[in-house]
Write an enzyme that holds these catalytic residues in place. Sequence first.
Site, PDB file in Angstrom:
ATOM      1  N   HIS A   1       0.800  -1.237   0.000  1.00 17.38           N
ATOM      2  CA  HIS A   1       0.000   0.000   0.000  1.00 17.38           C
ATOM      3  C   HIS A   1       0.831   1.286   0.000  1.00 17.38           C
ATOM      4  O   HIS A   1       0.277   2.374  -0.152  1.00 17.38           O
ATOM      5  CB  HIS A   1      -1.009  -0.006   1.154  1.00 17.38           C
ATOM      6  CG  HIS A   1      -0.433   0.218   2.514  1.00 17.38           C
ATOM      7  ND1 HIS A   1      -1.160   0.807   3.525  1.00 17.38           N
ATOM      8  CD2 HIS A   1       0.777  -0.085   3.045  1.00 17.38           C
ATOM      9  CE1 HIS A   1      -0.416   0.860   4.613  1.00 17.38           C
ATOM     10  NE2 HIS A   1       0.749   0.323   4.348  1.00 17.38           N
ATOM     11  N   HIS A   2       2.162   1.201   0.167  1.00 11.43           N
ATOM     12  CA  HIS A   2       3.002   2.399   0.048  1.00 11.43           C
ATOM     13  C   HIS A   2       3.559   2.583  -1.363  1.00 11.43           C
ATOM     14  O   HIS A   2       4.075   3.659  -1.682  1.00 11.43           O
ATOM     15  CB  HIS A   2       4.179   2.327   1.023  1.00 11.43           C
ATOM     16  CG  HIS A   2       3.796   2.426   2.465  1.00 11.43           C
ATOM     17  ND1 HIS A   2       2.952   3.408   2.935  1.00 11.43           N
ATOM     18  CD2 HIS A   2       4.139   1.664   3.553  1.00 11.43           C
ATOM     19  CE1 HIS A   2       2.787   3.249   4.247  1.00 11.43           C
ATOM     20  NE2 HIS A   2       3.486   2.196   4.631  1.00 11.43           N
ATOM     21  N   ALA A   3       3.488   1.559  -2.187  1.00 16.56           N
ATOM     22  CA  ALA A   3       4.070   1.647  -3.531  1.00 16.56           C
ATOM     23  C   ALA A   3       3.261   2.626  -4.387  1.00 16.56           C
ATOM     24  O   ALA A   3       2.053   2.464  -4.552  1.00 16.56           O
ATOM     25  CB  ALA A   3       4.098   0.269  -4.185  1.00 16.56           C
TER      26      ALA A   3
END
Length: 823
Positions: free
Chosen positions: A236-238
Amino acid sequence: MDLDDSGDAFMDDAEVMSSTEHAGLPTITLGGSSTGLTGTDGNGDTFSGSSSKPEISPKPDVFDQRLTGLKDAPRPPKFKNLPYGSLQTGLVYDVRMRFHVELFPEEVDVHPEDPRRIYAIFAAFVEAGLAWRDGVSDLDPSYYMGRIDARQVTEEEVRLVHTKAHFDWVRSLSTKPADDLREEEQHPGNKMDSIYLSPATPYSAALSAGGAIEACRAIMLGKVKNAFAVIRPPGHHAEREDAKGFCFYDNVSIATKVCQREFGSSCRKVFILDWDVHHGNGIQQANYDDPNVLYVSLHVHKKGTFYPESSYRDNRPAYGDHLHCGEGAGLGMNVNVPWTAQGMGDADYLYAFQQVIMPIAQEFDPDLVIIAAGFDAAEGDMLGGCKVTPAGYAHMTHMLMSLANGRIAACLEGGYNLDSIARSATAVVKTMMGEQPDRLVNTTPSTTGIDDVKLVLRQQSKFWGSLHPKDPASRVAELHGQRMHDIVRKWQATTLWDEYHMTPLFINRESLSKSFENQVLATANYTEARPMLVILHDPPEMLASVDPRTGKVELHNTWVTDPVKPYTATAVRNGFSVIDVNMPKHVTEGTDTGEHEEVNLGSRVSEATELLQYLWDNYIMLSDATHIFLMGTNIGHWAITLWIKANEDAAIEYVTKTVSFITDVALQACRSHTNDLLSPWYARNSQVYVARSHNWWSLEFSQRPKKKFGKLMENEESGMSEMLQVHKDTVFEMLLAETAAWLANRDDIDDEDMTGQDAADDGAIVAPAAPGLPPVKNFAPSPVKLGGTSTPTGAGVRSPGLLSPTKASASFSARQRTRSPGL
């Protein structure tokens, strides 16, 4: 479950592969220090640390789930009349995702994104009897979760979210020597953000994204009723062109776009709920303008100081705050619930669900729900610092299962305490399989949690009909509304003038004059030789009976309570001079936009303390007061204690008593590193009333309070108005006892017009008719004797202190006081 006792927990990758129950998985050998891992995947393609680019691609039947080759593959529903109830919960788990490892691990500290994370969860499922494992599970495989095969994501699927350059960079990692990977930068000149790399990283990342896709597809195809994807690396940070925060591909967003494309109208609207403790900046970016994707994230934000804030390559400002609500067609489809502090627990998360998340989700009415299931908000996680229990995760899952006809997929994100993630994920899966959640221990949200949720509610009420109350900002701007706190203070000033001839004192300091215009009122006799009561208090409280149908606050059902006024009345009746300081929570400047204004505790304390110093230097010290009493509520308590610590000698010599009332601010200690007399003096000459609901009384050392906190008294009342009302008589018993000698010798003739007669039991005073001088802005009349010939007029305005040169000189010589140079 003890991972140390498990055969799989500490296997190297070659041992893992030889023990897997899957057929056709890669064979792995360990290469040299410069080449890393080499091997052959299930398609017969090679990946290694060599210079040749691996060809890792899915089989032609990638979109047809290969379920029949597994003993624990999902079976058809047992009962045609109960298709959902008799379907299994799906499970995605593939040991090949463990191949993504640190090439140069630290000897002491294990990296939080530990390959053992996914095995810890799978082993917990097996131990709990939820997942089947050959040779371990007793029952027929059909009684367990239905196993869904993971596969590699395709370039076409990745590029639904990421750029081609990003996909090519991730794939290129498999060809680079280990030494080069150690210094690798995706964007030259920018170091990698919380990322480690290995030649097997592209393979594991492709399986992770593919596993998320297949979990969602199995649900939409009716193979399973819901699914849990135990996948890594997380996603979810990409971002579109950035790998960061342990993440390479945005697994959840890719799965969302794939399902929307494949299933069309039956999967048009997707609700993504992200309960990872960190903001899912990648998911937000990928769906920010999409009207068919509702993204809700609950995360620690700490006002922009918690990861991933301040980590972005483009140096963007806070990205996970409540003001980021989407853009274009997606405006309102992005909902951030940013916790301002760590330590949030079950009650805070469920309060957010009940007040904001579920009303919005039900109004959105999704076709599919995907949980970005990070478990780093779980109790015991070293990075999150929050206190969500397995039962808390289960209750959130249970509520989400009421949406989208139960079509819900949970995809693992963060969570770094192996025991916490195992227990939390097990609780989620039990609920997905039909078990009721365990009972919650704590159901009362924290004050901070309530404030954070209400902030989000006000913002999101602009976009969602199910959220109330609505933000009035637009109407206020159109109708030229005026804030009630300005109106109430004008009323107070007029009332105090009419009844006690109190007028505003002049504040000749630029940093204070605007904030405290009309906020500092004094009786006309404040320069005289009499006891002085200085009250620093919060604004009056408003009580309203809200219309149950419209939610409106009508004036005829609204009351203003001013619990400080009886203190003023009683003080005046007994001949005291009074300086009343109202400490506003907001200062209206220029054009009021009507936006909700938050209270800045730090600035209020700073301003109140500076004001008290100014009043002391320019009014209190220049008066002939026989006694000086300082009284404060909440912020006023802070101002008084901070002023005492900054003026130790003056406080000990001139202040007679201090009185504090505290409901929702921290207690302030009054101690000095250079003056041993300060704490004992404060203990003898203070009364500190603390509400029983205050956190202080839950602390162990509250049973043995120290002198530095003053004379503490616990109160049953929790509201400030009630505390002030109940303890008025007690406070004045102390004040009158301290001034008994002065009261016995007071000049009744001078004070007869000031004292008047009691008009009510609460001590209100009926003053004689007086000249109609309105209290306008910073105005201070000359000292007035109402029974004499002098009356307050505009011509009577003089410099602060209102003393003639003779009287000022006498005051200086008699009491050896010095005036501050700031006037």
